[in-house]
Design a protein around this motif. Structure first.
Motif, PDB file in Angstrom:
ATOM      1  N   LEU A  84       0.806  -1.219   0.000  1.00  0.00           N
ATOM      2  CA  LEU A  84       0.000   0.000   0.000  1.00  0.00           C
ATOM      3  C   LEU A  84       0.843   1.275   0.000  1.00  0.00           C
ATOM      4  O   LEU A  84       0.449   2.274  -0.604  1.00  0.00           O
ATOM      5  N   GLU A  85       2.003   1.264   0.647  1.00  0.00           N
ATOM      6  CA  GLU A  85       2.827   2.469   0.620  1.00  0.00           C
ATOM      7  C   GLU A  85       3.490   2.660  -0.744  1.00  0.00           C
ATOM      8  O   GLU A  85       3.755   3.792  -1.154  1.00  0.00           O
ATOM      9  N   ALA A  86       3.740   1.567  -1.449  1.00  0.00           N
ATOM     10  CA  ALA A  86       4.237   1.703  -2.826  1.00  0.00           C
ATOM     11  C   ALA A  86       3.172   2.362  -3.703  1.00  0.00           C
ATOM     12  O   ALA A  86       3.475   3.244  -4.525  1.00  0.00           O
ATOM     13  N   LEU A  87       1.934   1.952  -3.512  1.00  0.00           N
ATOM     14  CA  LEU A  87       0.831   2.582  -4.249  1.00  0.00           C
ATOM     15  C   LEU A  87       0.717   4.057  -3.889  1.00  0.00           C
ATOM     16  O   LEU A  87       0.537   4.911  -4.776  1.00  0.00           O
ATOM     17  N   ALA A  88       0.823   4.368  -2.596  1.00  0.00           N
ATOM     18  CA  ALA A  88       0.728   5.768  -2.160  1.00  0.00           C
ATOM     19  C   ALA A  88       1.827   6.608  -2.802  1.00  0.00           C
ATOM     20  O   ALA A  88       1.578   7.738  -3.252  1.00  0.00           O
ATOM     21  N   ALA A  89       3.041   6.072  -2.862  1.00  0.00           N
ATOM     22  CA  ALA A  89       4.155   6.817  -3.463  1.00  0.00           C
ATOM     23  C   ALA A  89       3.910   7.051  -4.947  1.00  0.00           C
ATOM     24  O   ALA A  89       4.186   8.141  -5.476  1.00  0.00           O
ATOM     25  N   ALA A 189       7.415   4.275  -6.513  1.00  0.00           N
ATOM     26  CA  ALA A 189       6.774   3.065  -5.976  1.00  0.00           C
ATOM     27  C   ALA A 189       7.813   2.018  -5.614  1.00  0.00           C
ATOM     28  O   ALA A 189       7.738   1.389  -4.543  1.00  0.00           O
ATOM     29  N   GLU A 190       8.805   1.836  -6.486  1.00  0.00           N
ATOM     30  CA  GLU A 190       9.857   0.844  -6.227  1.00  0.00           C
ATOM     31  C   GLU A 190      10.672   1.227  -4.993  1.00  0.00           C
ATOM     32  O   GLU A 190      10.974   0.374  -4.142  1.00  0.00           O
ATOM     33  N   LEU A 191      11.030   2.506  -4.890  1.00  0.00           N
ATOM     34  CA  LEU A 191      11.808   2.961  -3.739  1.00  0.00           C
ATOM     35  C   LEU A 191      11.020   2.817  -2.438  1.00  0.00           C
ATOM     36  O   LEU A 191      11.573   2.431  -1.407  1.00  0.00           O
ATOM     37  N   ALA A 192       9.729   3.128  -2.491  1.00  0.00           N
ATOM     38  CA  ALA A 192       8.893   3.009  -1.290  1.00  0.00           C
ATOM     39  C   ALA A 192       8.810   1.558  -0.843  1.00  0.00           C
ATOM     40  O   ALA A 192       8.928   1.248   0.351  1.00  0.00           O
TER      41      ALA A 192
END
Length: 230
Positions: A84-89, A189-192
């Motif tokens: 979900l945090e990748a999506l948020a980023a 997204a990848e970095l998150a």
């Protein structure tokens, strides 16, 4: 004016997140009611709210205690956050909201200042705030609603794993911010995802040290899963 329940909730939440009340600590109603100068009714209501946050465990015939935050709980939290945090980023990078970028930059500055001062509470608050802002700035109400119940546990996790290299965390947040500012949605997204995943094994190992002798951690985790799926 805040209600007695809300006042008790905020104070106990603060103490738990600051680890003044450690995982597994007993929460004796009589003592807390006297200390907070209120009756047991609003205190019990506050404890139920904290249980909903995942910060308190109400054990039949044993009373209330600060949730043990078991290795299984930590694994579950990371599984959800990585996705979900990748999506948020990604969504935040696509929006590139000017005011939102300023908010994130302020969090980065606060984290760096707290790191330089050796202020572990400040580091945890700034880093947790960065992650919370990332979700908020995605401008996706459903995503925000899904992540909201995890906010307290994420903040708690940052505090309980304060021994993780704060300079490295700052560097990873700054790299993520740069990708968002540039509008590089897939890179953000990848970095998150990588940033969240980097703390998984350390946090799970740390969680094994927060055990409570007379509470079965696997039973606690199973009970939480049953509550979520009802």
């Amino acid at each position: 004016m805040a209600s007695l329940r809300d006042r008790a909730y905020e104070e106990l939440r603060r103490r738990i997140l600051a680890t003044e009340l450690a995982p597994g600590a007993r929460l004796v109603e009589r003592d807390l009611a006297a200390e907070l100068e209120l009756s047991r009714i609003p205190l019990r209501e506050a404890l139920r709210l904290l249980e909903a946050d995942g910060l308190v465990l109400l054990v039949p015939h044993k009373g209330a205690l600060v949730a043990p935050f078991t290795p299984a709980d930590v694994r579950d939290l990371f599984d959800v956050r990585e996705s979900l945090e990748a999506l948020a980023a990604r969504l935040t990078a696509q929006r590139r909201d000017t005011a939102g970028l300023a908010r994130l930059k302020d969090r980065l500055a606060a984290a760096r200042a707290a790191t330089a001062a050796g202020d572990s509470d400040g580091v945890a608050a700034a880093n947790a705030g960065f992650h919370a802002d990332l979700v908020d700035l995605s401008d996706n109400p459903l995503l925000s609603a899904m992540m909201r119940p995890l906010a307290a546990r994420t903040h708690w996790l940052f505090r309980l794993t304060a021994q993780r290299d704060p300079d490295q965390q700052c560097a990873e947040h700054e790299e993520l911010y740069a990708a968002i500012e540039a509008g590089a949605a897939e890179k953000a997204a990848e970095l998150a995802r990588d940033h969240v995943a980097s703390g998984r094994e350390t946090s799970i190992a740390q969680a094994s040290r927060w055990s409570v002798p007379d509470v079965d951690p696997e039973a606690v985790a199973a009970r939480r899963r049953r509550r979520v799926t009802k």
